[in-house]
Design a protein around this motif. Structure first.
Motif, PDB file in Angstrom:
ATOM      1  N   ALA A 127     -10.852   7.091   0.469  1.00 35.24           N
ATOM      2  CA  ALA A 127     -10.618   8.145  -0.526  1.00 35.24           C
ATOM      3  C   ALA A 127     -10.023   9.373   0.159  1.00 35.24           C
ATOM      4  CB  ALA A 127     -11.931   8.501  -1.228  1.00 35.24           C
ATOM      5  N   PRO A 128      -8.722   9.314   0.500  1.00 36.08           N
ATOM      6  CA  PRO A 128      -8.122  10.439   1.221  1.00 36.08           C
ATOM      7  C   PRO A 128      -8.187  11.730   0.413  1.00 36.08           C
ATOM      8  CG  PRO A 128      -6.416   8.943   0.405  1.00 36.08           C
ATOM      9  CD  PRO A 128      -7.731   8.257   0.182  1.00 36.08           C
ATOM     10  N   LYS A 129      -8.504  12.814   1.115  1.00 39.14           N
ATOM     11  CA  LYS A 129      -8.690  14.107   0.442  1.00 39.14           C
ATOM     12  C   LYS A 129      -8.038  15.230   1.230  1.00 39.14           C
ATOM     13  CE  LYS A 129     -13.373  12.774  -0.820  1.00 39.14           C
ATOM     14  NZ  LYS A 129     -13.426  11.682   0.178  1.00 39.14           N
ATOM     15  N   PHE A 130      -7.517  16.202   0.519  1.00 42.62           N
ATOM     16  CA  PHE A 130      -7.081  17.469   1.120  1.00 42.62           C
ATOM     17  C   PHE A 130      -8.060  18.564   0.705  1.00 42.62           C
ATOM     18  CE2 PHE A 130      -2.551  18.085   2.737  1.00 42.62           C
ATOM     19  CZ  PHE A 130      -2.400  16.787   3.162  1.00 42.62           C
ATOM     20  N   LEU A 131      -8.269  19.484   1.610  1.00 41.58           N
ATOM     21  CA  LEU A 131      -8.993  20.699   1.254  1.00 41.58           C
ATOM     22  C   LEU A 131      -7.977  21.753   0.819  1.00 41.58           C
ATOM     23  CD1 LEU A 131     -11.585  21.010   4.161  1.00 41.58           C
ATOM     24  CD2 LEU A 131     -11.952  20.134   1.839  1.00 41.58           C
ATOM     25  N   CYS A 132      -8.348  22.525  -0.200  1.00 42.37           N
ATOM     26  CA  CYS A 132      -7.485  23.641  -0.573  1.00 42.37           C
ATOM     27  C   CYS A 132      -8.331  24.868  -0.851  1.00 42.37           C
ATOM     28  CB  CYS A 132      -6.608  23.293  -1.767  1.00 42.37           C
ATOM     29  SG  CYS A 132      -7.474  22.590  -3.147  1.00 42.37           S
ATOM     30  N   THR A 153     -12.005  21.910  -3.132  1.00 41.59           N
ATOM     31  CA  THR A 153     -11.788  23.343  -2.971  1.00 41.59           C
ATOM     32  C   THR A 153     -12.761  23.960  -1.976  1.00 41.59           C
ATOM     33  OG1 THR A 153     -13.290  23.861  -4.791  1.00 41.59           O
ATOM     34  CG2 THR A 153     -10.980  23.522  -5.341  1.00 41.59           C
ATOM     35  N   VAL A 154     -12.290  24.993  -1.302  1.00 40.05           N
ATOM     36  CA  VAL A 154     -13.169  25.897  -0.542  1.00 40.05           C
ATOM     37  C   VAL A 154     -12.787  27.315  -0.964  1.00 40.05           C
ATOM     38  CG1 VAL A 154     -13.672  24.493   1.505  1.00 40.05           C
ATOM     39  CG2 VAL A 154     -11.562  25.789   1.416  1.00 40.05           C
ATOM     40  N   ALA A 165     -17.957  26.817   5.054  1.00 43.26           N
ATOM     41  CA  ALA A 165     -17.886  25.782   4.012  1.00 43.26           C
ATOM     42  C   ALA A 165     -16.857  24.714   4.382  1.00 43.26           C
ATOM     43  CB  ALA A 165     -17.512  26.426   2.678  1.00 43.26           C
ATOM     44  N   LEU A 166     -15.734  25.160   4.908  1.00 42.80           N
ATOM     45  CA  LEU A 166     -14.642  24.256   5.254  1.00 42.80           C
ATOM     46  C   LEU A 166     -15.073  23.292   6.374  1.00 42.80           C
ATOM     47  CD1 LEU A 166     -11.023  25.629   5.442  1.00 42.80           C
ATOM     48  CD2 LEU A 166     -11.751  23.796   6.946  1.00 42.80           C
ATOM     49  N   ILE A 170     -15.617  19.060   6.314  1.00 38.84           N
ATOM     50  CA  ILE A 170     -14.953  18.147   7.247  1.00 38.84           C
ATOM     51  C   ILE A 170     -15.975  17.313   8.011  1.00 38.84           C
ATOM     52  CG2 ILE A 170     -13.580  18.079   9.383  1.00 38.84           C
ATOM     53  CD1 ILE A 170     -11.810  20.229   8.202  1.00 38.84           C
ATOM     54  N   ARG A 171     -17.074  17.955   8.409  1.00 40.56           N
ATOM     55  CA  ARG A 171     -18.130  17.200   9.103  1.00 40.56           C
ATOM     56  C   ARG A 171     -18.712  16.117   8.186  1.00 40.56           C
ATOM     57  NH1 ARG A 171     -20.255  22.028  10.499  1.00 40.56           N
ATOM     58  NH2 ARG A 171     -19.506  22.783  12.520  1.00 40.56           N
ATOM     59  N   ASP A 172     -18.827  16.446   6.911  1.00 43.01           N
ATOM     60  CA  ASP A 172     -19.498  15.543   5.964  1.00 43.01           C
ATOM     61  C   ASP A 172     -18.610  14.387   5.507  1.00 43.01           C
ATOM     62  OD1 ASP A 172     -21.667  17.140   6.121  1.00 43.01           O
ATOM     63  OD2 ASP A 172     -21.389  18.124   4.164  1.00 43.01           O
TER      64      ASP A 172
END
Lengths: 424, 424
Positions: A127-132, A153-154, A165-166, A170-172
């Motif tokens: 499940a590839p994800k980007f943070l924004c 989102t962050v 939070a970011l 990423i760790r999770d």
């Protein structure tokens, strides 16, 4: 005007007065547009010498005949311009066509279908994800949405994304493989990332999926309004942390010369650049080198570029001042909204009271003032607090902007009072 | 020179003489290039008025300020130019950036990841395949190779692809979802598809996968050398067969104005165009409209475009004549090779005796004449007969071309004789 402490009678009285003012404004049949960060005609005119600047000489300084095919990386003179803007070595810059968004799209495509620098293609992740960071830029979100890459989102803070939070996200989740950033004069909040943020971003690769990439969209790198705001150099921070492959930087001259026909740049480590060039080599023989040469001729030295950007600032400064004056005058002592005072870029981000943004935008539209749709600054168009509104002051002439902002503040007040009355 | 009927002594005698000639030529330290279909400097100069043609007026005829953002489909005036070139209605044309290859790439991307017009994305097929008539264009093959779309060959004939073979393959395999075509002055054989071929192509959708698309790369639509060669209109043929969605047409001004900075066009049915625009809308705000306007100003009417193409033909005609003269003079009465006499386009395709192409190209390179790598006109760079060589006469000046062709014919003879001696 303070909503929280107002009695019901006071709110009703305000509503009546505001309603009357609103009805009067609606009769003016306005047609004003604050939706997108488009340069105004007088800004565009600053670069009108581009057409004809070659004076019949289509040879680049290195002898390349720019009219013919070839040269996937762009001409050296254009790459040097990109290197000046991004403050990176010219060897790490590819000068492309007219759109940095297109370069970002192809970078996502490269990561998704083929993988960067020998890493697993993102499509092969569960499940590839980007943070924004939010609020953010809708066109970034749209690229991920098209590829089916989920967006998480962050929150944005006054110094950049909320790094605690970011990092936790990423760790999770090892399927987080990207992060969107507008690090200077962030779209829309106008924030510039501070040194601590940039340093922590440069360290993300140590805890992230090896395929993780930061999309560093430095769209406003040289778009300061007053003094030069210093953004720490992400490349140097990454090199210091041995994470150079985790960063892809983007810039363009879209808001420097002509918005639709500038030159776009991507800068990346040699390994990333090789991956990008491999993808691009199947797609194009090379970018428009003639237009690149025009830009190199317009800005032979960094000093000309800086002088040019000062002229933009002179045009934009009164427009930002106008927006901020309206907000200050009407909301400084109120509980009707918050906003940042950007030192550059193209936007002012305004947060209404909870749940009011959509109604403000609707009321404004009915009164003839178009605003970016509510939620546009959030993935999937969903602002969970329904409060963020992006104001783009650059395009309309100053008088129109002034009128539009009068309408806007009135609509903020009316929507806020009505919302309070509903809740009461 | 006839190899088949020559005695061994004769072959040895020829080898000795040819070897001596070859050694003499090698001492000239030539550096000539017949690799790619690049316009020559005097052809490019025909369009040098492009820079400066706007004369400060950046408004399109419809009032669009071409300098600013927006307009995914390109400006109407540019779309009309594309419509003139492809002989289709302007509403079905999208005018893009400078490269039609890029438009083809994005069309493949659209079909592969998202599917056209509601059809299944090609990536979801078990083994998606494109058909390609061979010899063909290496950059077409490279797009498919990048997406992992397999390539199946069908032979080219003097009237287009071998339609019996092509139809059979489609009947046999429902995973065939595309077909590459250069229908006029085919790259590299110079063949123009005849009416029967075009009509049968327009009927393929009746037996193919519903997602099947013909990539109609009309790169040489107006690039006639002498008289105008008529290519039947595929759109009209498809409309007549109720298969309009099966065709995507491409063209550009790359070999009309400046090769690296022209305007590219795609024309397709409304349903296909909607699919393409959906993909593109995430990738770009719009193409370079300023450059589109320059092209519209250079060619306000079809007559100017035609006149311009006559000037190209005047420059190209003696170059094609030179190549054909060398081939005629040396090989007309021989069994050393076959070739077509193209009426336009950019190439002469030469077939050596079986198994000689690679050696001809190696010998030429050592003598200072670069040719397109052997096998380039076949998928995966593998010419099963090792015999096809694409000659691109446009770029070098006539005298250089003449020298290069002398080297080429000598290398063909030497390689052929040696091969025969090996086999003997």
């Amino acid at each position: 005007m303070r909503i929280e402490t107002a009695q019901r009678e006071q709110l009703q009285q305000w509503e009546k007065e505001l309603e009357q003012q609103y009805q009067r404004i609606c009769q003016h049949n306005l047609s004003l547009d604050l939706t997108r960060g488009k340069p105004a005609a007088d800004q565009l005119a600053l670069s009108d010498s581009l057409d004809g600047i070659l004076n019949g000489d289509y040879r680049a300084p290195d002898g390349t005949d720019t009219r013919n095919y070839g040269g996937l990386e762009g001409i050296a003179a254009a790459r040097e311009l990109g290197a000046d803007i991004l403050q990176v070595p010219f060897e790490e810059v590819l000068a492309g066509g007219s759109s940095s968004l297109t370069l970002m799209y192809h970078a996502v495509l490269t990561g998704y279908l083929f993988g960067f620098a020998g890493n697993q293609p993102w499509k092969d992740l569960k499940a590839p994800k980007f943070l924004c960071p939010v609020p953010g830029y809708d066109r970034h979100f749209a690229i991920c949405e098209q590829f089916g890459i989920a967006l998480e989102t962050v929150p944005m803070t006054a110094t950049g994304p909320d790094m605690d939070a970011l990092e936790q996200k990423i760790r999770d989740d090892n399927d987080i493989i990207g992060l969107w950033c507008v690090p200077k004069f962030s779209n829309p909040t106008g924030v510039t990332y501070d040194a601590d943020t940039v340093d922590r971003l440069a360290q993300l690769a140590k805890i992230a999926n090896p395929g993780f990439r930061i999309f560093w969209d430095n769209a406003y790198a040289i778009h300061d309004l007053d003094h030069q705001v210093k953004l720490p150099n992400i490349r140097e921070a990454a090199l210091g942390n041995d994470t150079a492959d985790s960063v892809l930087q983007f810039a363009s001259t879209s808001k420097v010369t002509h918005a639709g026909s500038g030159v776009a740049f991507v800068s990346a480590s040699p390994a990333n650049l090789a991956s990008l060039k491999k993808q691009m080599s199947a797609m194009t023989i090379g970018p428009d080198k003639v237009n690149q040469l025009r830009h190199a001729r317009l800005f032979p030295e960094l000093s000309q570029l800086k002088e040019h950007m000062h002229k933009h600032a002179e045009i934009l400064r009164p427009k930002f001042a106008c927006v901020l004056e309206h907000l200050d005058k009407n909301f400084a002592d109120s509980d009707l909204g918050q906003w940042e005072k950007p030192q550059g870029g193209y936007f002012v981000s305004f947060n209404t009271r909870l749940g009011c943004a959509q109604e403000v935008i609707r009321l404004s539209a009915e009164a003839g003032v178009k605003l970016t749709p509510a939620g546009a600054t959030f993935p999937y168009g969903k602002d969970p607090e329904n409060s963020n509104i992006r104001i783009a002051p650059s395009f309309p002439p100053l008088e129109e902007l002034d009128t539009a902002m009068s309408v806007f503040v009135l609509c903020v007040k009316l929507a806020s009072v009505r919302k309070a009355l509903e809740a009461a």
